[in-house]
Enzyme design. Sequence first.
Site, PDB file in Angstrom:
ATOM      1  N   GLY A   1       5.878   3.858   4.672  1.00 29.14           N
ATOM      2  CA  GLY A   1       5.757   4.948   5.635  1.00 29.14           C
ATOM      3  C   GLY A   1       7.067   5.157   6.368  1.00 29.14           C
ATOM      4  O   GLY A   1       8.089   4.553   6.036  1.00 29.14           O
TER       5      GLY A   1
ATOM      6  N   PHE B   1       7.903   4.140   9.126  1.00 25.74           N
ATOM      7  CA  PHE B   1       8.367   3.009   9.928  1.00 25.74           C
ATOM      8  C   PHE B   1       8.508   1.719   9.136  1.00 25.74           C
ATOM      9  O   PHE B   1       8.926   0.719   9.663  1.00 25.74           O
ATOM     10  CB  PHE B   1       7.421   2.787  11.106  1.00 25.74           C
ATOM     11  CG  PHE B   1       7.444   3.913  12.075  1.00 25.74           C
ATOM     12  CD1 PHE B   1       8.439   3.975  13.040  1.00 25.74           C
ATOM     13  CD2 PHE B   1       6.512   4.925  12.010  1.00 25.74           C
ATOM     14  CE1 PHE B   1       8.482   5.027  13.927  1.00 25.74           C
ATOM     15  CE2 PHE B   1       6.555   5.979  12.904  1.00 25.74           C
ATOM     16  CZ  PHE B   1       7.548   6.047  13.863  1.00 25.74           C
TER      17      PHE B   1
ATOM     18  N   LEU C   1       0.829  -1.200   0.000  1.00 22.54           N
ATOM     19  CA  LEU C   1       0.000   0.000   0.000  1.00 22.54           C
ATOM     20  C   LEU C   1       0.864   1.251   0.000  1.00 22.54           C
ATOM     21  O   LEU C   1       0.512   2.265  -0.582  1.00 22.54           O
ATOM     22  CB  LEU C   1      -0.895   0.019   1.242  1.00 22.54           C
ATOM     23  CG  LEU C   1      -2.065  -0.945   1.247  1.00 22.54           C
ATOM     24  CD1 LEU C   1      -2.723  -0.942   2.611  1.00 22.54           C
ATOM     25  CD2 LEU C   1      -3.076  -0.556   0.184  1.00 22.54           C
ATOM     26  N   GLY C   2       1.996   1.149   0.675  1.00 16.58           N
ATOM     27  CA  GLY C   2       2.855   2.323   0.728  1.00 16.58           C
ATOM     28  C   GLY C   2       4.030   2.077   1.637  1.00 16.58           C
ATOM     29  O   GLY C   2       4.116   1.056   2.321  1.00 16.58           O
TER      30      GLY C   2
ATOM     31  N   ASP D   1       3.039  12.802  15.198  1.00 19.01           N
ATOM     32  CA  ASP D   1       3.299  12.866  13.750  1.00 19.01           C
ATOM     33  C   ASP D   1       2.005  13.093  12.987  1.00 19.01           C
ATOM     34  O   ASP D   1       1.665  12.338  12.074  1.00 19.01           O
ATOM     35  CB  ASP D   1       4.017  11.606  13.282  1.00 19.01           C
ATOM     36  CG  ASP D   1       4.805  11.846  12.006  1.00 19.01           C
ATOM     37  OD1 ASP D   1       4.876  13.008  11.564  1.00 19.01           O
ATOM     38  OD2 ASP D   1       5.335  10.860  11.444  1.00 19.01           O
TER      39      ASP D   1
END
Length: 637
Positions: free
Chosen positions: A351, A353, A348-349, A467
């Site tokens: 990030g 982390f 999905l992506g 964040d």
Amino acid sequence: MSVKIFFWALILRLGLSASDNFTYNGFKGVNLSLDGLAGITSDGLLMLTNATTHKTGHAFFPSPLRFKKSQADNVLSFSTTFVFAIIPEDQTVGSGGFTFVISPSKDLTHASSGYLLGIVNETNNGNASNHILAVEFDTWKSPEAEDINSNHVGIDINGFISYNSKPAGFTSDDDGKFQNLTLLSGEPMQVWIEYNGTNMQFNVTLAPLLKPKPKIALLSSTVNLSSIILDRMYVGFSGSVGTLYLYHYILGWGFSIDGDAPELNLSSLPSLPQNLTSLEKKRKTLLLWLSLTLLLVLLNVACATLMVVRKKMFSELHDDWELEFESNRFPYEQLYKATRGFKGKYLLGIGGFGRVYRGLLPASKVEVAVKRVSHESKQGVREFVAEIVSLGKLRHRNLVQLLGYCRRKGELLLVYEYMPNGSLDKFLFSEAKQSLAWSLRFRIIKGVASGLQYLHDCWDQVVIHRDIKASNVLLDGDMNGRLGDFGLARLYDHGAVTRTTNVVGTPGFLAPELARTCKVTTSSDVFAFGAFILEVACGRRALEPNKQESEQVLVDWVFANWKMGTIYETKDPRLGKDYVLEELDLVLKLGLLCSHPSPSARPSMRQITRFLNGDVPLPEMLPYQFHASGSFLFKNE
Ligand SMILES: *[C@@H]1O[C@H](CO)[C@@H](O)[C@H](O)[C@H]1NC(C)=O
Ligand SMILES: *[C@@H]1O[C@H](CO)[C@@H](O)[C@H](O)[C@H]1NC(C)=O
Ligand SMILES: *[C@@H]1O[C@H](CO)[C@@H](O)[C@H](O)[C@H]1NC(C)=O
Ligand SMILES: *[C@@H]1O[C@H](CO)[C@@H](O)[C@H](O)[C@H]1NC(C)=O
Ligand SMILES: *[C@@H]1O[C@H](CO)[C@@H](O)[C@H](O)[C@H]1NC(C)=O
Ligand SMILES: *[C@@H]1O[C@H](CO)[C@@H](O)[C@H](O)[C@H]1NC(C)=O
Ligand SMILES: *[C@@H]1O[C@H](CO)[C@@H](O)[C@H](O)[C@H]1NC(C)=O
Ligand SMILES: *[C@@H]1O[C@H](CO)[C@@H](O)[C@H](O)[C@H]1NC(C)=O
Ligand SMILES: *[C@@H]1O[C@H](CO)[C@@H](O)[C@H](O)[C@H]1NC(C)=O
Ligand SMILES: *[C@@H]1O[C@H](CO)[C@@H](O)[C@H](O)[C@H]1NC(C)=O
Ligand SMILES: *[C@@H]1O[C@H](CO)[C@@H](O)[C@H](O)[C@H]1NC(C)=O
């Protein structure tokens, strides 16, 4: 003396009968001329062909028989009967066949196999000088022979193309109905072939063994055999095999010229080849069992190997302290399957982390997002897992629900609810996506505020998100804004996880006091929230280094515009006329207020939700108040 005469009479009789007629109820010790695959089995069966393909076999009565009284005469009547059985390799497909054949020579070794039936070859087929008369039992539909089907009986003259043929079968004497017989069935059948030299009628009759000869012949043709049959001819059989082997067996045979029709003693016929069908079956079953056993052994080995690989592949870390979190744990194998082995297609992506994958839990069919976070130290992980699990208990409709975790060597996997509409930044900043309507933007802002307030206020422990930004706000199926990734930044502090970027929080969202104190507070979250809502209203990122200096920092730019009285010009141009002025005004000013340089001047999330809900009006703000560091005052107070 009388004994001697009797003896001579006997010899004479035997000799005569040998030339005129004969009957073999089995062929044990019988003198036949054999060639090719033909042989007589120890049981007394005449075997025309064995398990050899593309070959022929012949069996002839050793001496020629007189078919005419004199050379010029018509052919005498003759008749023959025999019992045969064809045992195929494969009961569904034939290949070749056999014939009863009358030939001027018992050497037919030049004849070809397959559809040529062992009686002729391609060169001499149909040649009138062959003087061959045959009755074929054919299990192969040969286009060359213009065969009617793959199970037929035919009369052949000088070649393999039938003069007359019919599907194998018989007309029942009982009801006059035709009944099919399958030549390949392996069942023994009896044949009668008769020729009446007076009216030149040539009949072929077929019936299952032990059935009396049917009154109506299968084939009945009137043929003048005078020019075909010479006065001395050999009688016998030819067997022919094509690509699949067939065993052609003759069990008994009688022949007579110009006499009574021969009769076989059916009860004294040899039994079929040691029950070859069942023997074959046994062989095949044995083979099947052997291969099955082998397969099982191989499968076992494969399984064992697979299990070792699997164990390694799906290995996880379990520590005693985790027992209490067991109910929040997902087996790695399940996550592996859910994401199809963490395939790129399901990514999905990426990030701050780690990578996030989309997955479908195999058992429950629940869609999830799996975040893979790499970690180093063991120490921090324990606290983190404890925290993650407790965070998992947080339930708010504007927070992305954490469903559980999984721990492996050097890696943590966090399982979240799947958010079908992805992250907000994609809608805000990508040119391609359709612009978000103002009402939707305002609802998302209110939602995120509510979620953040819940984190700050509504739990026994204050949870600081650290964040907040558009890319950490996810949209569920109803386009509700949901805060994700909360608590992860804390993990970074514990030193438990490795971040891809080295800063906690994101430039443009970092409250100025963080540079001095490095201490995150709810106020620093509020600062970031302010930058976030400006992002939503202005449709641009909090920090855009490519813009000219005065516009690089969103907060500063909005502030500058506010001072000049042009604050509304900072709104997202894509909104056009789609906005509510009061709401836009509220959001922009609230954004500035939240971004106040002094933490104490920033409102709390509780206050913010009240402003947004219209419960309390936003205090009147004046630009100069922002410069007096730490002394910003609400005008109302
Ligand atoms: C078939 O018969 C031929 C000739 O008798 C012989 O050479 C061959 O070995 C036999 N084949 C089988 C499979 O029995
Ligand atoms: C078989 O018959 C042929 C022809 O009549 C003869 O020449 C031969 O000797 C016979 N063989 C045996 C074993 O009787
Ligand atoms: C065909 O059969 C005839 C007669 O048996 C023989 O003379 C001839 O050589 C055979 N031809 C071939 C090609 O085998
Ligand atoms: C038939 O066979 C004979 C003898 O083998 C040969 O002389 C003749 O040419 C053949 N006829 C045809 C049409 O092939
Ligand atoms: C006999 O076989 C023919 C084809 O060869 C088929 O059309 C017919 O239905 C069969 N009859 C019976 C009674 O099975
Ligand atoms: C042969 O045909 C003739 C004339 O039709 C008949 O009289 C005679 O009985 C027939 N013989 C046999 C054995 O059927
Ligand atoms: C041949 O068959 C026909 C019809 O089935 C029958 O009428 C005739 O008697 C038979 N002839 C012989 C010689 O069996
Ligand atoms: C049968 O054929 C031969 C020779 O072709 C001929 O002499 C005889 O007359 C024929 N018989 C009948 C009944 O037609
Ligand atoms: C065989 O021939 C002999 C003598 O010609 C005769 O007596 C006997 O009946 C015949 N047998 C058959 C079955 O035709
Ligand atoms: C037929 O064969 C059986 C067994 O060999 C024998 O007992 C019987 O007598 C025979 N029948 C005739 C009519 O020869
Ligand atoms: C062949 O075997 C089957 C069963 O295995 C049996 O029913 C049948 O009678 C046997 N046939 C012969 C000819 O032995």
